[in-house]
Design a protein around this motif. Sequence first.
Motif, PDB file in Angstrom:
ATOM      1  N   ARG A 124      44.069  39.053  47.301  1.00 19.80           N
ATOM      2  CA  ARG A 124      45.200  38.146  47.450  1.00 19.80           C
ATOM      3  C   ARG A 124      45.335  37.543  48.845  1.00 19.80           C
ATOM      4  NH1 ARG A 124      46.570  41.745  43.557  1.00 19.80           N
ATOM      5  NH2 ARG A 124      47.873  40.987  41.837  1.00 19.80           N
ATOM      6  N   LYS A 125      44.890  38.282  49.851  1.00 16.57           N
ATOM      7  CA  LYS A 125      45.152  37.862  51.227  1.00 16.57           C
ATOM      8  C   LYS A 125      44.093  38.483  52.129  1.00 16.57           C
ATOM      9  CE  LYS A 125      49.082  37.785  54.463  1.00 16.57           C
ATOM     10  NZ  LYS A 125      50.447  38.329  54.682  1.00 16.57           N
ATOM     11  N   ALA A 157      40.741  37.606  37.543  1.00 14.89           N
ATOM     12  CA  ALA A 157      40.256  38.772  36.803  1.00 14.89           C
ATOM     13  C   ALA A 157      41.188  39.964  36.986  1.00 14.89           C
ATOM     14  CB  ALA A 157      38.847  39.135  37.276  1.00 14.89           C
ATOM     15  N   ASP A 158      41.791  40.079  38.166  1.00 15.57           N
ATOM     16  CA  ASP A 158      42.669  41.213  38.410  1.00 15.57           C
ATOM     17  C   ASP A 158      43.902  41.156  37.528  1.00 15.57           C
ATOM     18  OD1 ASP A 158      43.459  43.597  39.931  1.00 15.57           O
ATOM     19  OD2 ASP A 158      45.053  42.306  40.707  1.00 15.57           O
ATOM     20  N   LEU A 160      43.914  40.538  34.584  1.00 12.29           N
ATOM     21  CA  LEU A 160      43.508  41.160  33.324  1.00 12.29           C
ATOM     22  C   LEU A 160      43.085  42.613  33.520  1.00 12.29           C
ATOM     23  CD1 LEU A 160      41.324  38.227  31.921  1.00 12.29           C
ATOM     24  CD2 LEU A 160      43.723  38.728  31.410  1.00 12.29           C
ATOM     25  N   GLY A 161      43.171  43.090  34.756  1.00 12.66           N
ATOM     26  CA  GLY A 161      42.795  44.470  35.039  1.00 12.66           C
ATOM     27  C   GLY A 161      41.305  44.686  35.165  1.00 12.66           C
ATOM     28  N   LEU A 162      40.518  43.587  35.197  1.00 10.05           N
ATOM     29  CA  LEU A 162      39.063  43.722  35.214  1.00 10.05           C
ATOM     30  C   LEU A 162      38.547  44.240  36.548  1.00 10.05           C
ATOM     31  CD1 LEU A 162      38.003  40.466  33.321  1.00 10.05           C
ATOM     32  CD2 LEU A 162      38.214  42.789  32.424  1.00 10.05           C
ATOM     33  N   ILE A 163      39.180  43.818  37.658  1.00 10.79           N
ATOM     34  CA  ILE A 163      38.689  44.244  38.969  1.00 10.79           C
ATOM     35  C   ILE A 163      38.812  45.750  39.121  1.00 10.79           C
ATOM     36  CG2 ILE A 163      39.111  44.126  41.452  1.00 10.79           C
ATOM     37  CD1 ILE A 163      37.657  41.724  40.342  1.00 10.79           C
ATOM     38  N   ARG A 164      39.942  46.304  38.737  1.00 13.21           N
ATOM     39  CA  ARG A 164      40.113  47.747  38.857  1.00 13.21           C
ATOM     40  C   ARG A 164      39.152  48.491  37.935  1.00 13.21           C
ATOM     41  NH1 ARG A 164      46.569  47.234  39.098  1.00 13.21           N
ATOM     42  NH2 ARG A 164      45.926  45.110  38.644  1.00 13.21           N
ATOM     43  N   LEU A 165      38.837  47.892  36.794  1.00  8.48           N
ATOM     44  CA  LEU A 165      37.888  48.505  35.880  1.00  8.48           C
ATOM     45  C   LEU A 165      36.484  48.479  36.463  1.00  8.48           C
ATOM     46  CD1 LEU A 165      37.235  49.721  33.102  1.00  8.48           C
ATOM     47  CD2 LEU A 165      36.984  47.385  32.224  1.00  8.48           C
ATOM     48  N   LEU A 166      36.073  47.326  37.019  1.00  7.02           N
ATOM     49  CA  LEU A 166      34.726  47.181  37.565  1.00  7.02           C
ATOM     50  C   LEU A 166      34.529  47.996  38.833  1.00  7.02           C
ATOM     51  CD1 LEU A 166      34.306  43.340  37.001  1.00  7.02           C
ATOM     52  CD2 LEU A 166      33.014  45.147  35.844  1.00  7.02           C
ATOM     53  N   THR A 167      35.608  48.208  39.589  1.00  3.03           N
ATOM     54  CA  THR A 167      35.502  49.000  40.820  1.00  3.03           C
ATOM     55  C   THR A 167      35.859  50.463  40.583  1.00  3.03           C
ATOM     56  OG1 THR A 167      37.786  48.462  41.434  1.00  3.03           O
ATOM     57  CG2 THR A 167      36.060  47.001  42.254  1.00  3.03           C
ATOM     58  N   MET A 168      35.958  50.844  39.321  1.00  4.26           N
ATOM     59  CA  MET A 168      36.301  52.218  38.936  1.00  4.26           C
ATOM     60  C   MET A 168      37.619  52.639  39.577  1.00  4.26           C
ATOM     61  SD  MET A 168      32.492  53.977  39.088  1.00  4.26           S
ATOM     62  CE  MET A 168      33.086  55.487  38.298  1.00  4.26           C
ATOM     63  N   CYS A 169      38.582  51.725  39.489  1.00  6.54           N
ATOM     64  CA  CYS A 169      39.944  51.951  39.983  1.00  6.54           C
ATOM     65  C   CYS A 169      40.000  52.115  41.498  1.00  6.54           C
ATOM     66  CB  CYS A 169      40.572  53.170  39.299  1.00  6.54           C
ATOM     67  SG  CYS A 169      40.740  52.969  37.504  1.00  6.54           S
ATOM     68  N   THR A 172      43.335  48.780  44.766  1.00  2.64           N
ATOM     69  CA  THR A 172      44.767  48.875  44.539  1.00  2.64           C
ATOM     70  C   THR A 172      45.440  47.696  45.228  1.00  2.64           C
ATOM     71  OG1 THR A 172      44.692  51.288  44.480  1.00  2.64           O
ATOM     72  CG2 THR A 172      46.848  50.265  44.836  1.00  2.64           C
ATOM     73  N   PRO A 173      46.178  46.872  44.515  1.00  2.00           N
ATOM     74  CA  PRO A 173      46.844  45.725  45.145  1.00  2.00           C
ATOM     75  C   PRO A 173      47.785  46.170  46.255  1.00  2.00           C
ATOM     76  CG  PRO A 173      46.907  45.553  42.756  1.00  2.00           C
ATOM     77  CD  PRO A 173      46.411  46.926  43.055  1.00  2.00           C
ATOM     78  N   ASN A 174      47.807  45.399  47.329  1.00  2.00           N
ATOM     79  CA  ASN A 174      48.703  45.666  48.451  1.00  2.00           C
ATOM     80  C   ASN A 174      50.041  44.987  48.169  1.00  2.00           C
ATOM     81  OD1 ASN A 174      50.079  45.893  50.873  1.00  2.00           O
ATOM     82  ND2 ASN A 174      48.312  45.372  52.136  1.00  2.00           N
ATOM     83  N   PRO A 175      51.134  45.744  48.042  1.00  2.00           N
ATOM     84  CA  PRO A 175      52.428  45.113  47.736  1.00  2.00           C
ATOM     85  C   PRO A 175      52.897  44.147  48.821  1.00  2.00           C
ATOM     86  CG  PRO A 175      52.696  47.435  48.330  1.00  2.00           C
ATOM     87  CD  PRO A 175      51.231  47.209  48.137  1.00  2.00           C
TER      88      PRO A 175
END
Length: 223
Positions: A124-125, A157-158, A160-169, A172-175
């Motif tokens: 995101r940033k 992609a994130d 849709l949750g794909l980034i966390r899936l491809l990076t094996m979780c 983690t997005p920075n709030p």
Amino acid sequence: MGAEASHLGSVCNRPTPACGCSHPVSCTSRPVKPLWHRVQLAVSPIGRISVPNMFQAYHTSIALGEIEYCFTQRGVVAMPCFQSHARVKGPNQVFEMGLTDISSERLVAIMDPFFEPGSYDILRKNCNSFTDCALFLLLGERLQEEFREVDRLGLSADKLGLIRLLTMCDYTPNPLAQDFDTDLVLQVIGRRHLPEAVNSPAGMLVAEGRLVAESNKPAAIHT
């Protein structure tokens, strides 16, 4: 001495020999020439994301004169050219972008409120978000699409949750980066005057380290 002293350190209202001033240099108004600074864009590939041989991620930074500026977890960082690329054995490419009359001090003063320490997010940033905004501030140009393509695709992609899936979780997005919007930042820094821009009629302001868009949100800038 009265007439003579009255002209010292000021502009004479009667810049003619008849004014009686013995300091003709003080009687003429000389425009101040802007000091121009060289702007460079440094680019290094940092590996492939998601689909080999298709998507290429990049680390980017800008140089203003002899100093490099990039965005990290520590915020906007200044260092000798091009130290931030050393970890990826770069830079792979350095582009001559042009000249600007904006000083390094002004660059940092304008960019700091939008790129605070601890607000870095790989999607995101990130460094490319900073480079994109810095180039727009300095030269009115955007970072080439090819160098920020993965960021845009990755952000989509994130959702849709794909980034966390491809990076094996591992991601983690920075709030602190959740409300960051490059287009809104461009609207502000494009004015090149932080106090006026931050309190602009467009209703955009920086408050508590976050970019806020009020109900009269301006139209986004598109490449």
